[in-house]
Write an enzyme that holds these catalytic residues in place. Structure first.
Site, PDB file in Angstrom:
ATOM      1  N   ALA A   1       0.812  -1.224   0.000  1.00 22.64           N
ATOM      2  CA  ALA A   1       0.000   0.000   0.000  1.00 22.64           C
ATOM      3  C   ALA A   1       0.840   1.265   0.000  1.00 22.64           C
ATOM      4  O   ALA A   1       0.293   2.370  -0.053  1.00 22.64           O
ATOM      5  CB  ALA A   1      -0.918  -0.007   1.219  1.00 22.64           C
ATOM      6  N   HIS A  38      -1.267   7.256   4.343  1.00 23.55           N
ATOM      7  CA  HIS A  38       0.058   6.905   4.844  1.00 23.55           C
ATOM      8  C   HIS A  38       1.002   8.064   4.549  1.00 23.55           C
ATOM      9  O   HIS A  38       1.113   8.487   3.395  1.00 23.55           O
ATOM     10  CB  HIS A  38       0.596   5.652   4.143  1.00 23.55           C
ATOM     11  CG  HIS A  38      -0.339   4.483   4.234  1.00 23.55           C
ATOM     12  ND1 HIS A  38      -0.562   3.795   5.393  1.00 23.55           N
ATOM     13  CD2 HIS A  38      -1.124   3.898   3.296  1.00 23.55           C
ATOM     14  CE1 HIS A  38      -1.434   2.822   5.175  1.00 23.55           C
ATOM     15  NE2 HIS A  38      -1.794   2.877   3.906  1.00 23.55           N
ATOM     16  N   ASN A  92       1.440  -3.267   8.246  1.00 22.67           N
ATOM     17  CA  ASN A  92       2.450  -3.840   7.348  1.00 22.67           C
ATOM     18  C   ASN A  92       3.271  -2.741   6.683  1.00 22.67           C
ATOM     19  O   ASN A  92       4.457  -2.912   6.425  1.00 22.67           O
ATOM     20  CB  ASN A  92       1.770  -4.714   6.295  1.00 22.67           C
ATOM     21  CG  ASN A  92       1.161  -5.953   6.918  1.00 22.67           C
ATOM     22  OD1 ASN A  92       1.865  -6.894   7.257  1.00 22.67           O
ATOM     23  ND2 ASN A  92      -0.146  -5.941   7.123  1.00 22.67           N
TER      24      ASN A  92
HETATM   25  N1  LIG Z   1       2.022  -4.761   2.684  1.00 19.66           N
HETATM   26  C1  LIG Z   1       0.906  -4.047   2.699  1.00 19.66           C
HETATM   27  O1  LIG Z   1       0.906  -2.858   2.355  1.00 19.66           O
HETATM   28  C2  LIG Z   1      -0.377  -4.696   3.109  1.00 19.66           C
HETATM   29  C3  LIG Z   1      -0.388  -5.990   3.570  1.00 19.66           C
HETATM   30  N2  LIG Z   1      -1.560  -6.577   3.930  1.00 19.66           N
HETATM   31  C4  LIG Z   1      -1.500  -7.970   4.410  1.00 19.66           C
HETATM   32  O2  LIG Z   1      -2.213  -8.788   3.524  1.00 19.66           O
HETATM   33  C5  LIG Z   1      -2.972  -9.740   4.251  1.00 19.66           C
HETATM   34  C6  LIG Z   1      -4.186 -10.141   3.426  1.00 19.66           C
HETATM   35  O3  LIG Z   1      -5.004  -9.019   3.236  1.00 19.66           O
HETATM   36  P1  LIG Z   1      -6.510  -9.178   2.756  1.00 19.66           P
HETATM   37  O4  LIG Z   1      -6.586 -10.055   1.567  1.00 19.66           O
HETATM   38  O5  LIG Z   1      -7.070  -7.818   2.679  1.00 19.66           O
HETATM   39  O6  LIG Z   1      -7.119  -9.942   4.021  1.00 19.66           O
HETATM   40  P2  LIG Z   1      -8.424 -10.875   4.089  1.00 19.66           P
HETATM   41  O7  LIG Z   1      -8.688 -11.033   5.544  1.00 19.66           O
HETATM   42  O8  LIG Z   1      -9.491 -10.367   3.204  1.00 19.66           O
HETATM   43  O9  LIG Z   1      -7.916 -12.260   3.477  1.00 19.66           O
HETATM   44  C7  LIG Z   1      -6.928 -13.058   4.047  1.00 19.66           C
HETATM   45  C8  LIG Z   1      -7.274 -14.510   3.732  1.00 19.66           C
HETATM   46  O10 LIG Z   1      -6.145 -15.329   4.018  1.00 19.66           O
HETATM   47  C9  LIG Z   1      -6.587 -16.479   4.716  1.00 19.66           C
HETATM   48  N3  LIG Z   1      -5.488 -16.991   5.531  1.00 19.66           N
HETATM   49  C10 LIG Z   1      -5.001 -16.492   6.679  1.00 19.66           C
HETATM   50  N4  LIG Z   1      -3.975 -17.244   7.117  1.00 19.66           N
HETATM   51  C11 LIG Z   1      -3.831 -18.251   6.221  1.00 19.66           C
HETATM   52  C12 LIG Z   1      -2.939 -19.349   6.122  1.00 19.66           C
HETATM   53  N5  LIG Z   1      -2.001 -19.581   7.055  1.00 19.66           N
HETATM   54  N6  LIG Z   1      -3.043 -20.188   5.058  1.00 19.66           N
HETATM   55  C13 LIG Z   1      -3.980 -19.962   4.111  1.00 19.66           C
HETATM   56  N7  LIG Z   1      -4.864 -18.936   4.154  1.00 19.66           N
HETATM   57  C14 LIG Z   1      -4.786 -18.092   5.196  1.00 19.66           C
HETATM   58  C15 LIG Z   1      -7.775 -16.009   5.533  1.00 19.66           C
HETATM   59  O11 LIG Z   1      -8.623 -17.091   5.859  1.00 19.66           O
HETATM   60  C16 LIG Z   1      -8.446 -15.035   4.566  1.00 19.66           C
HETATM   61  O12 LIG Z   1      -9.345 -15.691   3.704  1.00 19.66           O
HETATM   62  C17 LIG Z   1      -3.308  -9.022   5.564  1.00 19.66           C
HETATM   63  O13 LIG Z   1      -3.510  -9.911   6.623  1.00 19.66           O
HETATM   64  C18 LIG Z   1      -2.094  -8.170   5.797  1.00 19.66           C
HETATM   65  O14 LIG Z   1      -1.168  -8.879   6.598  1.00 19.66           O
HETATM   66  C19 LIG Z   1      -2.754  -5.928   3.815  1.00 19.66           C
HETATM   67  C20 LIG Z   1      -2.789  -4.634   3.365  1.00 19.66           C
HETATM   68  C21 LIG Z   1      -1.591  -3.890   2.998  1.00 19.66           C
HETATM   69  O1  LIG Z   2      -3.629  -1.307   3.105  1.00 23.84           O
HETATM   70  C1  LIG Z   2      -3.205  -0.378   3.781  1.00 23.84           C
HETATM   71  O2  LIG Z   2      -3.565   0.799   3.618  1.00 23.84           O
HETATM   72  C2  LIG Z   2      -2.113  -0.588   4.776  1.00 23.84           C
HETATM   73  C3  LIG Z   2      -2.314  -1.676   5.706  1.00 23.84           C
HETATM   74  O3  LIG Z   2      -3.378  -2.185   5.927  1.00 23.84           O
HETATM   75  C4  LIG Z   2      -1.127  -2.147   6.400  1.00 23.84           C
HETATM   76  O4  LIG Z   2      -0.147  -1.383   6.519  1.00 23.84           O
HETATM   77  O5  LIG Z   2      -1.156  -3.294   6.856  1.00 23.84           O
END
Ligand SMILES: NC(=O)C1=CN([C@@H]2O[C@H](COP(=O)(O)OP(=O)(O)OC[C@H]3O[C@@H](n4cnc5c(N)ncnc54)[C@H](O)[C@@H]3O)[C@@H](O)[C@H]2O)C=CC1
Ligand SMILES: O=C([O-])CC(=O)C(=O)O
Length: 274
Positions: free
Chosen positions: A131, A227, A197
């Site tokens: 993000a 951010h 994150n």
């Molecule tokens: N680097 C960045 O800027 C960002 C990183 N993220 C990360 O991305 C991840 C995913 O985000 P979203 O898709 O929005 O979340 P979400 O909650 O919509 O989807 C995550 C999915 O992964 C599944 N899951 C969790 N642990 C698992 C495992 N060990 N094995 C298989 N499936 C598993 C969950 O059941 C869920 O269906 C967040 O938890 C966060 O850590 C999210 C937003 C920004």
């Molecule tokens: O998606 C975003 O805006 C950022 C976020 O959730 C994260 O840093 O984990």
């Protein structure tokens, strides 16, 4: 696109993963061949996939297959626990991994374990920018020496539901911008695994998890995930603001995170990678 075909395994079937599947379904060079989900969820996910009209639907599994279906790359779009469950074993088997749950690297020893697993498999783990923007500049500036990096994260109150912010604030009735966390990126990433994150990414590209200062706000006046960070060092200084639209399917997550995954995948097969 060139004639290269990359087989991709995605871990997770949530907001990010479903958007990535949708956006890449017409890509000639990419084939999402495996979808790794939590044990017991396979049938439900297969049913959901059937409704997505993907054409070549991926195999749904609870663990990565490395037989004839061996992927060229694994993308983690799931959560912190997925690094231990799926990224470390894939790296040890030589499968390069792209990771979005960067905050997982705040756990003691996790960064070293990832490095060790990648070394064992003769491959690499790539931390995607997700993000946030400007990671290229920040990481380059680090080569010259950085003095400080500070990050301020601001989201609409409902973007913090389910996090420790709920213990400090009445998120559903918040009237004014409120600070609920001030501390290091390491602590932010530990306490807010789905929301900090970006803080961890900036820290790893910059001055480290313990030296990066973080402030987190819930703000009823905004409808985007905002951010802001600034960095000073021998290179000069920089300040970056992102105003990211949240995904409709998960307001915690900015849509740009999806595009950062799609960019990384397309760069694997495009003759001109940017
Ligand atoms: N680097 C960045 O800027 C960002 C990183 N993220 C990360 O991305 C991840 C995913 O985000 P979203 O898709 O929005 O979340 P979400 O909650 O919509 O989807 C995550 C999915 O992964 C599944 N899951 C969790 N642990 C698992 C495992 N060990 N094995 C298989 N499936 C598993 C969950 O059941 C869920 O269906 C967040 O938890 C966060 O850590 C999210 C937003 C920004
Ligand atoms: O998606 C975003 O805006 C950022 C976020 O959730 C994260 O840093 O984990």
């Amino acid at each position: 696109m060139s004639g290269v075909l990359k087989r991709v395994a995605i871990v997770g079937f949530g907001a990010i993963s479903q958007s990535v599947l949708d956006l890449t379904k017409g890509d000639e060079g990419l084939r999402i061949s495996q979808l790794i989900v939590s044990p017991g969820k396979e049938d439900a996910v297969r049913e959901q996939l059937a409704g997505l009209e993907l054409g070549n639907a991926p195999q749904v599994r609870s663990a990565l297959a490395l037989d004839a279906d061996r992927p060229d790359v694994l993308v983690e779009c799931a959560g912190h626990g997925a690094l231990t469950a799926h990224v470390l074993p894939a790296l040890r088997q030589g499968v390069p991994c792209l990771v979005v749950s960067i905050g997982a690297l705040s756990a003691p020893g996790m960064a070293e374990e990832l490095e060790q697993a990648a070394r064992q498999g003769g491959t690499q783990v790539h931390l995607l920018s997700g993000a946030i923007g400007g990671i290229d500049a920040l990481a380059a500036a680090r080569m010259a020496g950085l003095d400080s990096v500070t990050y301020v994260g601001r989201k609409p109150p409902l973007g913090w539901l389910g996090s420790p912010a709920e213990e400090k604030l009445d998120l559903r009735n918040l009237k004014e911008k409120a600070l609920f966390f001030e501390g290091s990126a390491r602590e932010a990433a530990r306490l807010f695994p789905k929301n900090a994150n970006v803080a961890a990414t900036l820290a790893l590209a910059g001055v480290g998890l313990d030296q990066t200062r973080v402030e987190l706000y819930a703000d009823p006046a905004v409808n985007q995930n905002i951010h802001y960070y600034e960095a000073q060092g021998a290179f000069g200084n920089m300040a970056v603001t992102m105003q990211g639209k949240p995904l409709a399917s998960n307001p915690k997550t900015s849509a740009l995170t999806v595009y950062s995954v799609v960019r990384a995948l397309r760069n694997l097969v495009s003759p001109l990678a940017v």
